[in-house]
Design a protein around this motif. Structure first.
Motif, PDB file in Angstrom:
ATOM      1  N   ARG A  86       0.844  -1.202   0.000  1.00  0.00           N
ATOM      2  CA  ARG A  86       0.000   0.000   0.000  1.00  0.00           C
ATOM      3  C   ARG A  86       0.877   1.249   0.000  1.00  0.00           C
ATOM      4  NH1 ARG A  86      -1.633   5.003   0.908  1.00  0.00           N
ATOM      5  NH2 ARG A  86      -3.804   5.259   1.397  1.00  0.00           N
ATOM      6  N   GLY A  87       1.912   1.237   0.794  1.00  0.00           N
ATOM      7  CA  GLY A  87       2.844   2.359   0.838  1.00  0.00           C
ATOM      8  C   GLY A  87       3.571   2.569  -0.469  1.00  0.00           C
ATOM      9  N   GLU A  88       3.914   1.466  -1.140  1.00  0.00           N
ATOM     10  CA  GLU A  88       4.607   1.576  -2.418  1.00  0.00           C
ATOM     11  C   GLU A  88       3.710   2.166  -3.502  1.00  0.00           C
ATOM     12  OE1 GLU A  88       6.080  -2.362  -3.064  1.00  0.00           O
ATOM     13  OE2 GLU A  88       7.831  -2.018  -1.794  1.00  0.00           O
ATOM     14  N   VAL A  89       2.438   1.899  -3.445  1.00  0.00           N
ATOM     15  CA  VAL A  89       1.525   2.508  -4.411  1.00  0.00           C
ATOM     16  C   VAL A  89       1.446   4.011  -4.174  1.00  0.00           C
ATOM     17  CG1 VAL A  89      -0.860   2.638  -5.234  1.00  0.00           C
ATOM     18  CG2 VAL A  89       0.184   0.424  -4.806  1.00  0.00           C
ATOM     19  N   ALA A  90       1.472   4.411  -2.907  1.00  0.00           N
ATOM     20  CA  ALA A  90       1.405   5.840  -2.586  1.00  0.00           C
ATOM     21  C   ALA A  90       2.695   6.568  -2.928  1.00  0.00           C
ATOM     22  CB  ALA A  90       1.082   6.039  -1.106  1.00  0.00           C
ATOM     23  N   MET A  91       3.801   5.853  -2.943  1.00  0.00           N
ATOM     24  CA  MET A  91       5.109   6.459  -3.170  1.00  0.00           C
ATOM     25  C   MET A  91       5.716   5.962  -4.471  1.00  0.00           C
ATOM     26  SD  MET A  91       5.453   8.456  -0.717  1.00  0.00           S
ATOM     27  CE  MET A  91       7.091   8.952  -1.150  1.00  0.00           C
ATOM     28  N   PRO A  92       6.708   6.685  -4.981  1.00  0.00           N
ATOM     29  CA  PRO A  92       7.359   6.263  -6.222  1.00  0.00           C
ATOM     30  C   PRO A  92       8.476   5.254  -5.968  1.00  0.00           C
ATOM     31  CG  PRO A  92       8.230   8.362  -5.550  1.00  0.00           C
ATOM     32  CD  PRO A  92       7.150   8.002  -4.552  1.00  0.00           C
ATOM     33  N   ALA A  93       8.135   4.112  -5.394  1.00  0.00           N
ATOM     34  CA  ALA A  93       9.139   3.072  -5.161  1.00  0.00           C
ATOM     35  C   ALA A  93       9.610   2.505  -6.499  1.00  0.00           C
ATOM     36  CB  ALA A  93       8.539   1.981  -4.278  1.00  0.00           C
ATOM     37  N   ALA A  94      10.727   1.792  -6.463  1.00  0.00           N
ATOM     38  CA  ALA A  94      11.335   1.307  -7.699  1.00  0.00           C
ATOM     39  C   ALA A  94      10.337   0.569  -8.586  1.00  0.00           C
ATOM     40  CB  ALA A  94      12.515   0.408  -7.368  1.00  0.00           C
ATOM     41  N   ASP A 154      11.610  11.695   1.483  1.00  0.00           N
ATOM     42  CA  ASP A 154      11.885  10.819   2.620  1.00  0.00           C
ATOM     43  C   ASP A 154      12.031   9.373   2.151  1.00  0.00           C
ATOM     44  OD1 ASP A 154      12.402  10.378   5.336  1.00  0.00           O
ATOM     45  OD2 ASP A 154      10.275  10.128   5.827  1.00  0.00           O
ATOM     46  N   TRP A 155      11.259   8.998   1.159  1.00  0.00           N
ATOM     47  CA  TRP A 155      11.410   7.659   0.607  1.00  0.00           C
ATOM     48  C   TRP A 155      12.732   7.535  -0.155  1.00  0.00           C
ATOM     49  CZ3 TRP A 155      12.272   5.535  -4.093  1.00  0.00           C
ATOM     50  CH2 TRP A 155      12.262   4.148  -4.116  1.00  0.00           C
ATOM     51  N   VAL A 156      13.039   8.546  -0.996  1.00  0.00           N
ATOM     52  CA  VAL A 156      14.251   8.503  -1.811  1.00  0.00           C
ATOM     53  C   VAL A 156      15.503   8.423  -0.933  1.00  0.00           C
ATOM     54  CG1 VAL A 156      15.694   9.882  -3.386  1.00  0.00           C
ATOM     55  CG2 VAL A 156      13.240   9.679  -3.808  1.00  0.00           C
ATOM     56  N   LEU A 157      15.556   9.250   0.098  1.00  0.00           N
ATOM     57  CA  LEU A 157      16.760   9.296   0.931  1.00  0.00           C
ATOM     58  C   LEU A 157      16.767   8.316   2.091  1.00  0.00           C
ATOM     59  CD1 LEU A 157      17.402  13.148   1.094  1.00  0.00           C
ATOM     60  CD2 LEU A 157      18.593  11.437  -0.287  1.00  0.00           C
ATOM     61  N   PRO A 205       5.208   6.584   3.379  1.00  0.00           N
ATOM     62  CA  PRO A 205       4.415   7.627   4.015  1.00  0.00           C
ATOM     63  C   PRO A 205       3.490   7.067   5.086  1.00  0.00           C
ATOM     64  CG  PRO A 205       3.448   7.048   1.919  1.00  0.00           C
ATOM     65  CD  PRO A 205       4.748   6.301   2.017  1.00  0.00           C
ATOM     66  N   VAL A 206       3.167   7.927   6.032  1.00  0.00           N
ATOM     67  CA  VAL A 206       2.137   7.578   6.996  1.00  0.00           C
ATOM     68  C   VAL A 206       0.827   7.514   6.220  1.00  0.00           C
ATOM     69  CG1 VAL A 206       0.900   8.362   9.051  1.00  0.00           C
ATOM     70  CG2 VAL A 206       3.380   8.715   8.862  1.00  0.00           C
ATOM     71  N   ILE A 207       0.060   6.469   6.441  1.00  0.00           N
ATOM     72  CA  ILE A 207      -1.184   6.316   5.704  1.00  0.00           C
ATOM     73  C   ILE A 207      -2.254   7.224   6.304  1.00  0.00           C
ATOM     74  CG2 ILE A 207      -3.046   4.728   5.074  1.00  0.00           C
ATOM     75  CD1 ILE A 207      -0.920   2.543   4.907  1.00  0.00           C
TER      76      ILE A 207
END
Length: 173
Positions: free
Chosen positions: A87-95, A159-162, A167-169
């Motif tokens: 769920r967090g990966e969908v919210a963020m631009p993970a690899a 914060d994800w990149v570094l 993110p907090v959901i």
């Protein structure tokens, strides 16, 4: 996620409407600049450049939103088996989720504010008159985007990149 993606597409809709209205106005009303060397605003090299730039920006934002929608659909399809990490990966631009919701919303905001502000560069002075209503695109989009500041999206992405922090959901992620 779904609410955020919906807002992203609202932003894109406002941007596309502003683009279409400016395009029509330019084709029917805008005059070529006196030193442009052309007879029609639709042949002015600078206006052509601006419209080309607008088009590329809009297409990039649409593509990112479409890719985010695919990620959201894949997460939705997992139903109760969707993990917190996924769920967090969908919210963020993970690899593996390079074009997810936060990035899409940030880009749609940036592109929309830019274009709704810059349409006056291609429509001319007369287009600033209240009767044409071009200002409403910027005002409507700006009002929407202030409800969920893009700075917080970009902070979460950073914060994800570094720090590899998801993110907090909340209703905004």
């Amino acid at each position: 996620m779904i609410a955020q993606l919906t807002k992203t597409n609202v932003y894109l809709g406002i941007t596309k409407a502003a683009f279409a209205a400016a395009r029509e106005y330019t084709k029917t009303t805008t005059k070529a600049w006196i030193t442009s060397g052309v007879d029609s605003a639709t042949q002015d090299p600078y206006l052509l450049h601006h419209y080309g730039d607008f088009w590329v920006e809009i297409q990039a934002a649409i593509a990112l939103a479409d890719q985010a929608a695919e990620k959201v659909q894949a997460a939705w399809d997992k139903d109760v088996s969707l993990t917190h990490q996924e769920r967090g990966e969908v919210a963020m631009p993970a690899a593996s989720f390079a074009n997810a919701v936060s990035a899409s919303k940030a880009l749609a905001t940036r592109v929309g504010i830019d274009i709704t502000n810059r349409i006056f560069e291609v429509t001319g002075t007369r287009a600033t008159a209240t009767k044409y209503g071009f200002d409403r695109y910027w005002r409507d989009l700006r009002t929407f985007t202030l409800h969920d500041p893009v700075d917080y999206k970009l902070r979460a992405i950073g914060d994800w990149v570094l720090n590899d922090q998801l993110p907090v959901i909340t209703q905004y992620s």
